[in-house]
Structure formats: structure tokens, C-alpha cells
Design a protein around this motif. Sequence first.
Motif, PDB file in Angstrom:
ATOM      1  N   GLU A  75      23.038 -13.230  65.761  1.00  0.00           N
ATOM      2  CA  GLU A  75      22.772 -12.816  64.383  1.00  0.00           C
ATOM      3  C   GLU A  75      22.497 -11.323  64.296  1.00  0.00           C
ATOM      4  N   GLU A  76      21.824 -10.752  65.296  1.00  0.00           N
ATOM      5  CA  GLU A  76      21.558  -9.315  65.280  1.00  0.00           C
ATOM      6  C   GLU A  76      22.848  -8.505  65.411  1.00  0.00           C
ATOM      7  N   MET A  77      23.816  -9.022  66.150  1.00  0.00           N
ATOM      8  CA  MET A  77      25.082  -8.300  66.318  1.00  0.00           C
ATOM      9  C   MET A  77      25.912  -8.280  65.036  1.00  0.00           C
ATOM     10  N   GLY A  78      25.750  -9.281  64.185  1.00  0.00           N
ATOM     11  CA  GLY A  78      26.465  -9.294  62.910  1.00  0.00           C
ATOM     12  C   GLY A  78      27.784 -10.041  62.966  1.00  0.00           C
ATOM     13  N   ASN A  79      28.332 -10.285  61.770  1.00  0.00           N
ATOM     14  CA  ASN A  79      29.551 -11.089  61.654  1.00  0.00           C
ATOM     15  C   ASN A  79      30.790 -10.389  62.203  1.00  0.00           C
ATOM     16  N   ASN A  80      30.753  -9.047  62.311  1.00  0.00           N
ATOM     17  CA  ASN A  80      31.935  -8.323  62.774  1.00  0.00           C
ATOM     18  C   ASN A  80      32.056  -8.301  64.299  1.00  0.00           C
ATOM     19  N   SER A  81      31.041  -8.806  64.987  1.00  0.00           N
ATOM     20  CA  SER A  81      31.071  -8.817  66.452  1.00  0.00           C
ATOM     21  C   SER A  81      31.611 -10.161  66.945  1.00  0.00           C
ATOM     22  N   ASN A  82      32.718 -10.103  67.692  1.00  0.00           N
ATOM     23  CA  ASN A  82      33.290 -11.333  68.236  1.00  0.00           C
ATOM     24  C   ASN A  82      32.361 -11.934  69.285  1.00  0.00           C
ATOM     25  N   PHE A  83      31.747 -11.071  70.095  1.00  0.00           N
ATOM     26  CA  PHE A  83      30.784 -11.538  71.093  1.00  0.00           C
ATOM     27  C   PHE A  83      29.577 -12.170  70.403  1.00  0.00           C
ATOM     28  N   GLY A  84      29.109 -11.546  69.315  1.00  0.00           N
ATOM     29  CA  GLY A  84      27.980 -12.108  68.575  1.00  0.00           C
ATOM     30  C   GLY A  84      28.305 -13.475  68.005  1.00  0.00           C
ATOM     31  N   GLY A  85      29.511 -13.622  67.446  1.00  0.00           N
ATOM     32  CA  GLY A  85      29.917 -14.932  66.918  1.00  0.00           C
ATOM     33  C   GLY A  85      30.005 -15.981  68.002  1.00  0.00           C
ATOM     34  N   ALA A  86      30.505 -15.574  69.183  1.00  0.00           N
ATOM     35  CA  ALA A  86      30.597 -16.504  70.301  1.00  0.00           C
ATOM     36  C   ALA A  86      29.206 -16.913  70.783  1.00  0.00           C
TER      37      ALA A  86
END
Length: 342
Positions: free
Chosen positions: A102-113
Motif C-alpha cells: 500500500e505504501e508503494m502505491g497502485n503504480n508499483s507492480n512490485f507493490g501490487g504483487a
Amino acid sequence: MSVAGFKKQIYKATQMMSEKVGGAEGTKLEEDFQELLRKSDITSKAVVDVMTKTSEYLQPNPATRAKLTMLNTVSKIRGQDINPGYLQPEGVLGDCMIKYGEEMGNNSNFGGALKDFGDAMKRMADVKDSLDIDVKHNFLDPLQAVAEKDIKDIQFHLKKLEGRRLDYDYKKKRQGKIPDEEIRQALDKFHESKEMAERSMHNLLETDVEQVSQLKFFVESMLQYHRHATGILEDLQTELTKRMDEASARPRREYTPKPRPSFDYGEVNNSNGGYSPAVSSPPPPSCKAMFDFEPENEGELGFQEGDVIILTNQIDENWLEGTLHGKTGYFPINYVQILVPL
């Protein structure tokens, strides 16, 4: 150190002092650089923290488990949770991954993973809770009942039998000095205890059908857990494969440095250049104590829960070196949470 190197260190120290004490304005960096720095910092912390939580998932630390058990017990007392009485390591790892995703945000593919993986771990924790509850109610509790009743009955009657045997043997040796009726009563009591001991042992052995059925239920519970866990992991694998394919299909962004601004000789002020918001010095590597640690050997660093320790070195995969209150020493890595990695 060379003369030029020594001068450079003097220049740096002088400038730092003028900024901190004299209020001099330091070189400013662009907003997109600051955003890149923020994202990199979050990703760095995520990698270190997820590694720590994954190690605890694979081999739970007893101190960590005890801490989580205490926190979960408080929640249970408050009526906030219904579970086996402790947090599963899958859930702890899941919370960690979701937080950084969630801290990385929706634009981060790693964050979504990370969020996908975290959600799967939370579901795994729920399935593990169900396994623990089923096994406790249908396997451990029945065995505990056998231990508390049938086995205790056998021990009681055997102990009583031994006492009556000793009493009978003593009186039998003193036959002629002790009335025959008293000896006969001692023999009757001995046989009575022997029969009760035999009956209690017989009853225990006759429950082997129930015990086998409880073992069968144990296996069924584990099979159900692994079926559910397999389904969750297969769904996660599909989702991560989709993310990999989407990321591979996108063109790779190359780093292109921006034009460097030239120094303006005509402007005299406290600034060192022409960028824009100020950036502070990066924080030193540090960690936060999750539990109290009492040193047992020379060279170890003791601390209390909540202390922030400045990191100086990583000895190996299990031990760190740090400084606290002017003292430097070693301590176990699983007692702390990394704030700023080395």
C-alpha cells in the motif's frame, strides 16, 4: 589522507555546521528526485522487512511467537477476535507485505504483487487457524481426556494395589501372630485392587478404536488444510504470472540524466546551486527493539523494547552489531525491526 582530501573533509564539516547552526540554505533537489528517493526508501525497507518476516514464517522465533500470543490474547479478551489464541506466522508475513504494498502505491507492480501475496498469506493464516482449532477439538482434547481420566485411573489403582500387596505380604509373614481373619481381609482387599487395576487397563485398551478414529480425523484435517492452501497458492501463482507477463510486455524505461545547471557566478548567497526543496542528510542505519534483550555473553548489547539502535555492522544472518547509549555490541537480529537498513 592527502592534503586535498583533508581540505575536502574540512569544507564538508564547515558547510554542515553553517547549515545547522547558521541557517544557511543547502543545495535543493527537484520534486521528482525526492519522489524517486521516497519510493526507493520504501522499497528498500520492504525488502529487508519482508526478508525478516519470511524467516520468522519459515522458522518462528519463540520470543516473537510469545509476543504475538500476548497481543492476540488481549484482542480475544476484548472480544475482537476468535482464533486459536495466537497469531499465525502466515498472517504476520501477510500484514507486512500488505503494508509495504500500500505504501508503494497502485503504480508499483512490485507493490501490487506484495499486496496479492499478502492477501494470500492472510487467507492461509485463516486456513491454518481452522486446522489448529479442528485438531485441538477433535484430536488433542479427546487424548487429553484419556490422559486425565483413564490413565490417571490406572495409576491410582496400581498405586493402591501395590500398597495392599505390601500390607498382605507383611501380614502373611506374621501368620500366627496376626489373626487369620485380618490376613483374609488383607488378601480380599489385594484381589479387589487387582481387579480394579485390571478393569481400568482393559477399559483403556478397548478405546483403541476411538484413538485410531481420532488419528484419522487428524489426517483428514491436514488434508483439508493442504487442499485449501494449494488452492490459495495456485490462485496466487496465476496472479503473479499475469503480473510478470504484463510487466515483460511493457517497454523498459531507460534512465536519462537531466541537464546539469551551471553555476551562476554573479549570484552570491548561502546556496550551493540552483535546485529546488531541501533534502536533509539521510538517516543512519538503525533498528527498533521489539523485545527486551538481556546480554548473556561478553560483547553483547542489551536493550529494552522500543529502544532505537544505530546499526554499525551485520555479523552474520543471525547477529547484528550496533550502538546504544554510547555502548557498542552484538545482538540477535530476530529481536529487532529494521528501520533503515545497512
